[in-house]
Design an enzyme around this catalytic site. Sequence first.
Site, PDB file in Angstrom:
ATOM      1  N   CYS A   2       0.236   2.585  -8.053  1.00 34.30           N
ATOM      2  CA  CYS A   2      -0.608   2.225  -6.916  1.00 34.30           C
ATOM      3  C   CYS A   2      -0.926   0.747  -7.051  1.00 34.30           C
ATOM      4  O   CYS A   2      -1.644   0.333  -7.960  1.00 34.30           O
ATOM      5  CB  CYS A   2      -1.893   3.061  -6.913  1.00 34.30           C
ATOM      6  N   GLU A 102       2.595   2.079  -0.446  1.00 31.39           N
ATOM      7  CA  GLU A 102       3.758   2.074  -1.324  1.00 31.39           C
ATOM      8  C   GLU A 102       4.920   1.469  -0.553  1.00 31.39           C
ATOM      9  O   GLU A 102       4.843   1.307   0.680  1.00 31.39           O
ATOM     10  CB  GLU A 102       4.115   3.477  -1.808  1.00 31.39           C
TER      11      GLU A 102
END
Length: 215
Positions: A2, A102
Amino acid sequence: MCGRFVTTRPTDEIAQMFDAGPANDMPDVPDYNVCPTDPVAVVVAGRKLVSMRWGFIPSWYKTPTDGPLLINARAETIAEKPAFREACRARRCLIPATGFYEWTKDADGNRLPWYIAPEDGPLTFAGVWQVWERGDARHVTCAIVTTAANQAMSAIHHRMPVTLSPDQWALWLGEEGKGAARLMTAAPEDRFAFHRVSPAVNSNRALGAGLIEPL
């Protein structure tokens, strides 16, 4: 992993949600492009809502840039890695968010960003934290715990943040004794929805709600 996320809830709403007392130096919200080294809102044991630097600094670093920037901690190795093992035992935290980003790549190698957010309910990352001090310099820092992606998320990335539901918050903070290790798993397959967003978010200077709009 992340590497960027979004937070939109006002500080007082977060404090109420976690039944936590907020500090006076909380980060500005909303922030649609939270980047490593930015200040982030964090809930710690004792239900205190505080501001921390996203980017964990191990105790042996001579300077904040003495080694790699540790924004994530792998669930599979967090209990053994020297950088994280003490924090994993004694300094776990909750990091509220709204969603995260992402990236995939196209045939030409261009980075294609995706915005990922829960279908319902609050989003809370499992985290660990650490105080780093050298002389007059002091940083309170944190990292987000990650695990192998579930099948739905693996189409975008092989890792994903460990996320906790409200009934798991107390155990992760250590308020309900031992057993937090069993929480470090992937979210259910139907937990998140995701869509492509503008490449504008590829820049850590990008701002605004338009960053999460579907492309």
